[in-house]
Design a protein around this motif. Structure first.
Motif, short mmCIF file in Angstrom:
data_model
loop_
_atom_site.label_atom_id
_atom_site.label_comp_id
_atom_site.label_asym_id
_atom_site.label_seq_id
_atom_site.Cartn_x
_atom_site.Cartn_y
_atom_site.Cartn_z
N ARG A 139 0.81 -1.28 0.11
CA ARG A 139 -0.11 0.04 0.13
C ARG A 139 0.95 1.30 0.10
O ARG A 139 1.91 1.43 0.60
N CYS A 140 0.80 2.10 -0.95
CA CYS A 140 1.24 3.59 -1.08
C CYS A 140 0.32 4.83 -0.50
O CYS A 140 0.59 5.83 -0.67
N GLY A 141 -0.98 4.14 -0.16
CA GLY A 141 -1.98 5.22 0.21
C GLY A 141 -3.27 4.49 0.32
O GLY A 141 -3.41 3.35 0.76
N ALA A 142 -4.18 4.90 -0.35
CA ALA A 142 -5.61 4.22 -0.42
C ALA A 142 -5.40 3.21 -1.35
O ALA A 142 -6.20 2.10 -1.28
N ASN A 143 -4.65 3.05 -2.43
CA ASN A 143 -4.27 2.24 -3.31
C ASN A 143 -3.03 1.39 -3.01
O ASN A 143 -2.16 1.73 -2.24
N THR A 144 -2.95 0.37 -3.54
CA THR A 144 -1.64 -0.35 -3.71
C THR A 144 -0.80 0.37 -4.82
O THR A 144 -1.30 1.05 -5.51
N ILE A 145 0.51 0.00 -4.81
CA ILE A 145 1.29 0.64 -6.12
C ILE A 145 0.82 0.04 -7.21
O ILE A 145 0.52 0.76 -8.19
N LEU A 146 0.24 -1.09 -7.58
CA LEU A 146 -0.39 -1.68 -8.76
C LEU A 146 -1.67 -0.75 -8.85
O LEU A 146 -1.79 -0.24 -10.07
N GLN A 147 -2.32 -0.68 -8.15
CA GLN A 147 -3.93 -0.09 -8.23
C GLN A 147 -3.72 1.22 -8.60
O GLN A 147 -4.45 1.87 -9.38
N ARG A 148 -2.54 2.00 -8.19
CA ARG A 148 -2.34 3.38 -8.54
C ARG A 148 -2.10 3.60 -9.96
O ARG A 148 -2.64 4.23 -10.59
N ALA A 149 -1.08 2.75 -10.27
CA ALA A 149 -0.84 2.61 -11.86
C ALA A 149 -2.08 2.21 -12.53
O ALA A 149 -2.28 2.95 -13.72
N GLU A 150 -2.94 0.97 -12.06
CA GLU A 150 -4.12 1.03 -12.86
C GLU A 150 -4.91 2.05 -12.98
O GLU A 150 -5.74 2.17 -13.84
N SER A 151 -5.07 2.87 -12.13
CA SER A 151 -6.01 4.02 -11.75
C SER A 151 -5.56 5.14 -12.75
O SER A 151 -6.36 6.05 -13.47
N ILE A 152 -4.27 5.15 -13.08
CA ILE A 152 -3.84 6.26 -14.07
C ILE A 152 -3.92 5.74 -15.42
O ILE A 152 -4.19 6.52 -16.17
#
Length: 420
Positions: free
Chosen positions: A27-40
């Motif tokens: 987790r790097c916040g509300a997202n995991t590092i992967l989820q953050r990349a996916e959201s972008i």
């Protein structure tokens, strides 16, 4: 073109957070590092995943996709330890160079491999014997050219080299940034701004799912950053939450809990007491008083009543930790504990500043404990540690997980046993 998010040898310095998950699942916040990349990326490209061989079978379950599978395509490879901003990721996506890898100060953050070289990538990533990690040595061996990026070229990318980098990133604006990506994601637009109330400060910066239960006397203070509370969570009376803060699904904040952001309480966690500038990954149990500060707590950790994590040395010096048999200066004045999955503390446990605790460790007894606590160990303060028998550890974990209506899978159990 496809995107491959991969692991490199840097995972080795992320103990104990790395043992039961890939680096991009941190987790790097509300997202995991992967989820953050996916959201972008927003479904503009197919994303596939690469991991250490030891994790591959279990991660097939976690991500519902085959791991380390490469097809004959052009690939943009993204280092799973790199936390990208929207600008930095779009910059890499727009680059036209083929067969290059991108270096940014502390290491490689991305690479572009054309389809004519994808067979080499396939052979390396799908290797079942030996090391299948993607590193500079591999990129050089297939003839990739190094390109050095600078902060003038690209928005700063945060590379997670050590466990505390996740805390440092979150504290220095990372959670604010990640909450913006989280709230912008299509599936999260159902979160609504809370209505104005006397106990809410800067209410326009507070986002709550419809079925969250907020008891009377709860104070939500979003003056310093947004507060997001996900579905089915319960916030009991007289709780104080200072943003930026993210409270995940199905979580319980018991009466009089104090949350001082930046702070993340992941899904299905039950917490009480005082929590400051920490990440609770998910399924964390801390239902009594006690202080947790500047710490990263992995799933199924249980912190007994009045457990305290020291996060500041008496002489105010920077905190040092031993990582991979090397003493490393974290550069942080405030740093608590990094606690691995299924570890447990007893009542009145005191943890030293800058402690790290492996998976399936038990910690009890009066007085401070060692800063380095091994996996699968029983640790009474002031006495030598002893081995936690793997069959007993597995049995206890199955009991804990069953209480949360989770059945331990065979792949998960095999992964745990591989470390014993």
């Amino acid at each position: 073109m496809k995107i491959l998010i991969y692991e490199d040898s840097g995972y080795k310095k992320l103990f104990p957070l790395n043992m039961l998950r890939a680096v991009y699942d941190l987790r790097c916040g509300a997202n995991t590092i992967l989820q953050r990349a996916e959201s972008i990326i927003k479904n503009k490209f197919v994303i596939s995943l690469h991991c250490r061989q030891i994790l591959s079978e279990y991660l097939k379950e976690v991500h519902s996709q085959k791991m380390n599978q490469i097809t004959k395509d052009d690939y943009l490879l993204l280092n799973g330890r790199a936390i990208f901003t929207e600008n930095s990721l779009n910059y890499l996506l727009s680059r036209k160079e083929k067969n290059v890898y991108y270096n940014l100060g502390s290491g490689i953050v991305a690479a572009y491999i054309s389809k004519d070289k994808s067979i080499s990538l396939k052979n390396k990533a799908e290797c079942n014997d030996g090391e299948n990690i993607l590193d500079k040595e591999f990129f050089d061996s297939i003839g990739l050219k190094q390109i050095d990026l600078s902060v003038k070229d690209i928005s700063v990318i945060k590379v997670i080299n050590y466990p505390w980098d996740l805390i440092d990133h979150m504290v220095h604006g990372g959670l604010d940034e990640d909450l913006n990506y989280f709230l912008a994601a299509k599936e999260n637009k159902k979160l609504k701004r809370i209505s104005k109330a006397v106990n809410n400060i800067n209410y326009k910066n507070i986002f709550v799912a419809k079925n969250v239960k907020l008891f009377p006397g709860v104070v939500l203070d979003a003056d310093s950053g947004a507060i997001v509370i996900e579905e089915n969570s319960v916030i009991e009376p007289f709780t104080y939450i200072k943003g930026p803060a993210y409270i995940g699904r199905n979580s319980l904040l018991k009466s009089c809990t104090k949350i001082y952001g930046p702070c993340v309480i992941g899904d299905d966690s039950k917490v009480a007491g005082e929590i400051a500038e920490s990440v609770f990954h998910s399924y964390v149990n801390k239902q009594h008083d006690g202080f947790t500060g500047h710490s990263y707590i992995c799933p199924f950790v249980n912190l007994g009543a009045d457990t305290v994590t020291s996060d500041l040395k008496n002489n105010y010096s920077k905190v040092k930790m031993r990582i991979d048999n090397e003493e490393v200066n974290s550069g942080m004045q405030f740093l608590g504990s990094m606690i691995g999955d299924h570890s447990k503390t007893s009542i009145n446990t005191m943890l030293n500043t800058g402690s790290y605790i492996g998976i399936f460790a038990n910690i009890f007894g009066g007085g401070f404990h060692d800063k380095e606590i091994k996996s699968f160990s029983w640790n009474e303060a002031g006495k030598p540690s002893s081995r936690y028998e793997i069959d007993k550890a597995i049995k206890a974990a199955k009991t804990v997980m069953k209480r949360r209506e989770i059945k331990m899978s065979r792949c998960y159990e095999n992964l745990v046993r591989s470390y014993s």
